[in-house]
Design a protein around this motif. Structure first.
Motif, mmCIF file in Angstrom:
data_model
loop_
_atom_site.group_PDB
_atom_site.id
_atom_site.type_symbol
_atom_site.label_atom_id
_atom_site.label_comp_id
_atom_site.label_asym_id
_atom_site.label_seq_id
_atom_site.Cartn_x
_atom_site.Cartn_y
_atom_site.Cartn_z
ATOM 1 N N GLY A 109 0.834 -1.201 0.000
ATOM 2 C CA GLY A 109 0.000 0.000 0.000
ATOM 3 C C GLY A 109 0.862 1.241 0.000
ATOM 4 N N PRO A 110 0.318 2.406 0.356
ATOM 5 C CA PRO A 110 1.131 3.620 0.449
ATOM 6 C C PRO A 110 2.178 3.479 1.559
ATOM 7 N N VAL A 111 3.385 3.922 1.291
ATOM 8 C CA VAL A 111 4.462 3.826 2.277
ATOM 9 C C VAL A 111 5.057 5.211 2.517
ATOM 10 N N GLY A 112 5.544 5.399 3.727
ATOM 11 C CA GLY A 112 6.256 6.621 4.080
ATOM 12 C C GLY A 112 7.749 6.379 4.034
ATOM 13 N N ILE A 113 8.464 7.258 3.375
ATOM 14 C CA ILE A 113 9.921 7.167 3.273
ATOM 15 C C ILE A 113 10.522 8.405 3.928
ATOM 16 N N ILE A 114 11.351 8.211 4.934
ATOM 17 C CA ILE A 114 12.013 9.310 5.632
ATOM 18 C C ILE A 114 13.517 9.117 5.462
ATOM 19 N N THR A 115 14.147 10.041 4.754
ATOM 20 C CA THR A 115 15.557 9.869 4.385
ATOM 21 C C THR A 115 16.442 10.856 5.145
ATOM 22 N N PRO A 116 17.735 10.522 5.297
ATOM 23 C CA PRO A 116 18.649 11.320 6.113
ATOM 24 C C PRO A 116 19.351 12.405 5.310
ATOM 25 N N TRP A 117 20.209 13.151 6.024
ATOM 26 C CA TRP A 117 20.867 14.293 5.392
ATOM 27 C C TRP A 117 22.257 13.988 4.865
ATOM 28 N N ASN A 118 22.800 12.816 5.121
ATOM 29 C CA ASN A 118 24.224 12.630 4.807
ATOM 30 C C ASN A 118 24.494 12.364 3.325
ATOM 31 N N THR A 119 23.803 11.416 2.719
ATOM 32 C CA THR A 119 23.875 11.212 1.265
ATOM 33 C C THR A 119 22.439 11.099 0.760
ATOM 34 N N PRO A 120 21.696 12.198 0.801
ATOM 35 C CA PRO A 120 20.238 12.118 0.630
ATOM 36 C C PRO A 120 19.779 11.628 -0.727
ATOM 37 N N PHE A 121 20.480 11.986 -1.806
ATOM 38 C CA PHE A 121 20.000 11.576 -3.119
ATOM 39 C C PHE A 121 20.084 10.066 -3.283
ATOM 40 N N MET A 122 21.260 9.508 -3.034
ATOM 41 C CA MET A 122 21.430 8.069 -3.228
ATOM 42 C C MET A 122 20.507 7.274 -2.324
ATOM 43 N N LEU A 123 20.379 7.703 -1.059
ATOM 44 C CA LEU A 123 19.550 6.950 -0.132
ATOM 45 C C LEU A 123 18.067 7.085 -0.461
ATOM 46 N N SER A 124 17.664 8.192 -1.061
ATOM 47 C CA SER A 124 16.274 8.315 -1.517
ATOM 48 C C SER A 124 15.992 7.305 -2.622
ATOM 49 N N THR A 125 16.918 7.172 -3.566
ATOM 50 C CA THR A 125 16.724 6.204 -4.651
ATOM 51 C C THR A 125 16.731 4.782 -4.103
ATOM 52 N N TRP A 126 17.537 4.530 -3.118
ATOM 53 C CA TRP A 126 17.680 3.191 -2.526
ATOM 54 C C TRP A 126 16.391 2.731 -1.882
ATOM 55 N N LYS A 127 15.630 3.689 -1.337
ATOM 56 C CA LYS A 127 14.362 3.363 -0.689
ATOM 57 C C LYS A 127 13.187 3.416 -1.663
ATOM 58 N N ILE A 128 13.147 4.439 -2.502
ATOM 59 C CA ILE A 128 11.958 4.687 -3.316
ATOM 60 C C ILE A 128 11.902 3.765 -4.531
ATOM 61 N N ALA A 129 13.031 3.451 -5.137
ATOM 62 C CA ALA A 129 13.015 2.590 -6.331
ATOM 63 C C ALA A 129 12.351 1.234 -6.058
ATOM 64 N N PRO A 130 12.706 0.505 -4.999
ATOM 65 C CA PRO A 130 12.023 -0.776 -4.769
ATOM 66 C C PRO A 130 10.557 -0.613 -4.387
ATOM 67 N N ALA A 131 10.222 0.485 -3.707
ATOM 68 C CA ALA A 131 8.817 0.719 -3.370
ATOM 69 C C ALA A 131 7.987 0.855 -4.637
ATOM 70 N N LEU A 132 8.458 1.651 -5.595
ATOM 71 C CA LEU A 132 7.743 1.821 -6.853
ATOM 72 C C LEU A 132 7.727 0.522 -7.656
ATOM 73 N N ALA A 133 8.837 -0.193 -7.670
ATOM 74 C CA ALA A 133 8.898 -1.455 -8.408
ATOM 75 C C ALA A 133 7.902 -2.463 -7.847
ATOM 76 N N ALA A 134 7.696 -2.429 -6.538
ATOM 77 C CA ALA A 134 6.759 -3.360 -5.911
ATOM 78 C C ALA A 134 5.311 -3.009 -6.200
ATOM 79 N N GLY A 135 5.059 -1.742 -6.592
ATOM 80 C CA GLY A 135 3.688 -1.299 -6.831
ATOM 81 C C GLY A 135 3.126 -0.437 -5.726
ATOM 82 N N CYS A 136 3.989 0.013 -4.805
ATOM 83 C CA CYS A 136 3.559 0.898 -3.731
ATOM 84 C C CYS A 136 3.553 2.345 -4.201
ATOM 85 N N THR A 137 2.739 3.160 -3.563
ATOM 86 C CA THR A 137 2.831 4.602 -3.714
ATOM 87 C C THR A 137 3.594 5.157 -2.520
#
Length: 505
Positions: free
Chosen positions: A159-187
């Motif tokens: 279902g819908p998921v919340g992603i909370i990412t940190p400040w140290n390497t924010p771009f890479m870690l955002s992709t690391w979390k969001i890409a599998p969520a979208l691939a799975a079919g989550c919003t």
């Protein structure tokens, strides 16, 4: 014109649009101010000057984003896997096309050096490509035979998921979390760290330009105590993926307890690098230095405790100290810089306080120990090595999250293992030895979710990533990511007319 001057000009050009318009929230494909109209400034740790204004999200903004993600969920979950994969590949293409912009904004916003951030976009694109290729098999399960019965499993997006990412390497870690969520079919509802919000906005722009339907991915900026808390408490959000401090992870669990959310936490670490006297010392020294001083030491997998066999302790720590003293500290956009400024004055002050704590505890400063010379402004801390330390010191037990390494001697394998495991954390460990049987024994007994033997942290995307103890819950990477973002369903088919117990007649 120098490389730094050229890069500063380019960075200012990329930054100008954010200076002009600020960063708004993005919900359902539309830009929105924060619900009460408030903003906050993001500053550069290079000179503490404001970069741009950012919308401060409210409880109402999170509520709207969560409901928007819920409304978009069924359509995205039912999206053909090949079409979902195509969009994710196009996002990867878009990331690569804007790689320079992403790198420069990451440097200015976080203080991370271009030497490492030049690869941030490429790593982010690789994350999207990896999970794009897994879209076609994300829902696959198993067939499990029992006497007279066939069990068939499959997976469905949670279902819908919340992603909370940190400040140290924010771009890479955002992709690391969001890409599998979208691939799975989550919003997704994404709340980036308030210290480094710029590249999260760029990433969402790329996704929408790549054809991602409006509402599938929503961005709300803000503070943890209001926007973050509202996200963790919202009943429409079925899971929280969080990267950050261990203490914050405990707050999230408490806040979300009434809605029985699923959690994936990547939290802190006080990771040991253990060096035996039969190791390749030059390679081990290079790896130890890389894993604590790269990314300004602001990384959860940094090797912040250096455990060295006493027979080589003085020699090895001298090698590390020499390398640490030769590390170039400077402006993050200077290609020659290795260590840039820390993320924010608050964090700089925390790290400087630990340097004083280490001195007060009786450890020896073998390198660094304070602000580097000639830096009167900005959040700069010199690469630091403490020697003559023990594992009871605060600098050995508490996560500093900066370019600070604490070296502790050990006598033998048993003592090394005792010291390595004597911590509340259990994210990573690094082991250097030429004895294969020792490597097998030691890595098996080391309490950590990830261990590298005769290597620094080299990631393999299909492999599991995550920690034990106070370092986290769950695993990312490969199918382990889908275990988090998807529910597994079992369907049992009777293959014979088995006996059914009779009750009441």
């Amino acid at each position: 014109m120098s490389d730094l001057a050229t890069n500063l000009q380019k960075a200012e050009k990329y930054l100008q649009r954010f200076r002009d318009t600020g960063i708004q929230n993005r919900i359902g494909g539309k830009d929105m101010d924060g619900g009460d109209g408030e903003t906050f400034e993001t500053i550069s740790p290079v000179d503490l000057k404001p970069l741009c204004n950012v919308a401060r999200g409210t409880v109402g903004d999170i509520d709207l984003a969560a409901k928007t993600a819920m409304a978009a969920f069924k359509e995205w979950a039912d999206f053909p896997a090949k079409d979902r994969a195509k969009i994710l590949h196009e996002i990867a293409d878009g990331i690569e096309a804007r790689a320079e912009e992403i790198a420069f904004m990451e440097c200015i916003d976080t203080g991370q050096s271009l030497r490492f951030m030049s690869k941030a976009a490429l790593r982010g694109a690789a994350n999207f490509r990896f999970f794009a290729d897994k879209c076609l098999t994300a829902r696959d399960g198993q067939s499990l035979y029992a006497p007279g019965q066939l069990n068939v499993t499959n997976r469905k997006p949670i279902g819908p998921v919340g992603i909370i990412t940190p400040w140290n390497t924010p771009f890479m870690l955002s992709t690391w979390k969001i890409a599998p969520a979208l691939a799975a079919g989550c919003t997704v509802v994404h709340k980036p760290a308030e210290f480094s919000p710029i590249t999260a906005r760029i990433l969402l722009e790329i996704a929408e330009e790549s054809g991602l339907p409006a509402g599938v991915w929503n961005l709300v900026n803000g503070m943890g105590e209001d926007a973050g808390r509202a996200l963790t408490e919202h009943p429409d959000i079925k899971a929280i993926g969080f990267v950050g401090e261990s203490r914050t992870g405990t707050y999230i669990m408490q806040q979300a307890s009434e809605t029985l959310k699923r959690f994936h936490f990547e939290l802190g670490g006080k990771n040991p690098v253990v060096v035996f006297d039969d190791a390749d010392l030059e390679r081990a020294a290079d790896a130890a230095v890389f894993m604590i001083y790269s990314l300004n030491g602001e990384r959860c997998t940094s090797s912040s405790r250096l455990l060295v066999q006493d027979t080589i302790y003085d020699k090895f720590t001298q090698m590390v100290a020499k390398k640490a003293k030769n590390i170039t500290v400077g402006h993050p956009l200077d290609p020659n810089t290795t260590v840039g400024p820390l993320i924010h004055p608050e964090h700089e002050q925390k790290v400087l306080e630990y340097l004083q704590i280490g001195k007060d505890e009786g450890a020896t400063v073998a390198a660094g120990g304070g602000r580097p010379d000639n830096y009167t402004t900005g959040c700069y801390v010199a690469p630091t090595l403490f020697t003559n330390a023990n594992n009871n010191m605060r600098i050995a037990r508490e996560e500093i999250f900066g370019p600070v390494l604490t070296a502790i001697p050990f006598k033998d394998e048993a003592e090394a293992l005792e010291i390595a495991n004597d911590t509340e954390y259990g994210l990573t460990g690094y082991l250097w030895t030429s004895d294969v049987t020792r490597a097998l024994r030691f890595s098996d007994a080391l309490e950590a979710g990830m261990i590298w033997v005769n290597s620094e942290n080299t990631r393999h995307l299909p492999a599991p990533f995550g920690g034990t103890k106070a370092s986290g819950i769950g695993r990312d990477g490969g199918d382990w990511s889908f275990d988090f973002y998807m529910e597994t369903k079992n369907i049992a088919f009777a293959m014979t007319e088995h006996r059914i117990p009779k009750l009441g007649g």
